[in-house]
Design a protein around this motif. Structure first.
Motif, PDB file in Angstrom:
ATOM      1  N   PRO A   1      89.216 -18.275  88.821  1.00 46.98           N
ATOM      2  CA  PRO A   1      87.913 -18.671  88.278  1.00 46.98           C
ATOM      3  C   PRO A   1      87.458 -19.979  88.893  1.00 46.98           C
ATOM      4  O   PRO A   1      88.271 -20.776  89.345  1.00 46.98           O
ATOM      5  CB  PRO A   1      88.185 -18.844  86.783  1.00 46.98           C
ATOM      6  N   PRO A   2      86.141 -20.201  88.921  1.00 48.60           N
ATOM      7  CA  PRO A   2      85.646 -21.431  89.543  1.00 48.60           C
ATOM      8  C   PRO A   2      86.109 -22.656  88.763  1.00 48.60           C
ATOM      9  O   PRO A   2      86.411 -22.557  87.571  1.00 48.60           O
ATOM     10  CB  PRO A   2      84.127 -21.277  89.482  1.00 48.60           C
ATOM     11  N   PRO A   3      86.149 -23.772  89.400  1.00 44.45           N
ATOM     12  CA  PRO A   3      86.574 -24.996  88.704  1.00 44.45           C
ATOM     13  C   PRO A   3      85.608 -25.311  87.552  1.00 44.45           C
ATOM     14  O   PRO A   3      84.429 -24.977  87.598  1.00 44.45           O
ATOM     15  CB  PRO A   3      86.496 -26.078  89.772  1.00 44.45           C
ATOM     16  N   LEU A   4      86.119 -25.955  86.538  1.00 46.97           N
ATOM     17  CA  LEU A   4      85.316 -26.268  85.358  1.00 46.97           C
ATOM     18  C   LEU A   4      84.117 -27.144  85.689  1.00 46.97           C
ATOM     19  O   LEU A   4      83.093 -27.079  85.017  1.00 46.97           O
ATOM     20  CB  LEU A   4      86.175 -26.923  84.285  1.00 46.97           C
ATOM     21  N   ARG A   5      84.203 -27.962  86.717  1.00 48.42           N
ATOM     22  CA  ARG A   5      83.079 -28.834  87.074  1.00 48.42           C
ATOM     23  C   ARG A   5      81.867 -28.021  87.536  1.00 48.42           C
ATOM     24  O   ARG A   5      80.760 -28.520  87.526  1.00 48.42           O
ATOM     25  CB  ARG A   5      83.506 -29.837  88.142  1.00 48.42           C
ATOM     26  N   PHE A   6      82.074 -26.766  87.953  1.00 51.12           N
ATOM     27  CA  PHE A   6      80.964 -25.877  88.301  1.00 51.12           C
ATOM     28  C   PHE A   6      80.664 -24.898  87.171  1.00 51.12           C
ATOM     29  O   PHE A   6      79.509 -24.564  86.918  1.00 51.12           O
ATOM     30  CB  PHE A   6      81.279 -25.067  89.566  1.00 51.12           C
ATOM     31  N   LEU A   7      81.688 -24.436  86.506  1.00 48.53           N
ATOM     32  CA  LEU A   7      81.530 -23.406  85.492  1.00 48.53           C
ATOM     33  C   LEU A   7      80.784 -23.912  84.251  1.00 48.53           C
ATOM     34  O   LEU A   7      79.875 -23.251  83.759  1.00 48.53           O
ATOM     35  CB  LEU A   7      82.907 -22.861  85.086  1.00 48.53           C
TER      36      LEU A   7
END
Length: 191
Positions: free
Chosen positions: A27-33
């Protein structure tokens, strides 16, 4: 703490195989998600709020038009009864033409039991069949009904027309009707 790189190399088990570069891991990093989810939530809530406001505006406008049609129908029914009881068709046409500038009113006509327009707010409809007027749908629904009719048929995907038919009941055997057509297209377009 060091931030994770945007591009990361995928390592395979064999050192001789080509090493592919992937754009983003899943999954994409939390800073993008997290910002993407917040943006999506904001867009969905804005769209739902717009749809709710639009539905409320259209419902309020529909209630205003039906209330106006009811009040106009009651007043014009009393007026039509007086003129028809005296046989004053020309005076009735003149009285109906005074209502030409009523907001949303696109047709007001008095029709006999055979569907012939006796008087109208516009001289172009007088003497013609109700089937040939904008009130054709109102006449079709009202000709077999003894009482008052107030409805909004769904046309072209929206309720933009309010139809009303009021029985005049000059004599017990008379079946004249007052037909009203209210066009809400302009109000719906600006809602």
């Amino acid at each position: 703490m060091e931030a994770a790189p945007l591009f990361s190399r995928s390592e395979s088990g064999n050192a001789w195989e080509y090493k592919a570069t992937t754009a983003v891991t899943f999954p994409p990093p939390l800073r993008f998600l997290i910002p993407a989810l917040l943006l999506l939530l904001g867009l969905v809530s804005t769209w739902l709020d717009y749809e709710l406001d639009l539905a409320n505006d259209l419902e309020r406008d529909f209630n205003d038009v039906t209330t106006q049609a009811e009040a106009t129908g009651i007043r014009l029914t009393a007026l039509a009864r007086q003129h028809l009881a005296r046989g004053e068709i020309k005076a009735l046409s003149d009285a109906l033409s005074d209502w030409k500038h009523e907001p949303w009113l696109s047709l007001a006509a008095v029709v006999d039991e055979h569907g012939k327009v006796l008087a109208s707010y516009s001289a172009q409809w007088e003497g013609r069949s109700a089937e040939d007027t904008p009130a054709a749908t109102a006449w079709k629904r009202a000709k077999d009904s003894p009482g008052k009719i107030m409805e909004s048929p769904t046309l072209d995907g929206g309720d933009v027309i309010v139809l009303a038919a009021f029985p005049l009941e000059i004599t017990p055997q008379s079946r004249e009707k007052l037909l009203l057509v209210y066009d809400r297209a302009n109000a719906v377009a600006h809602a």
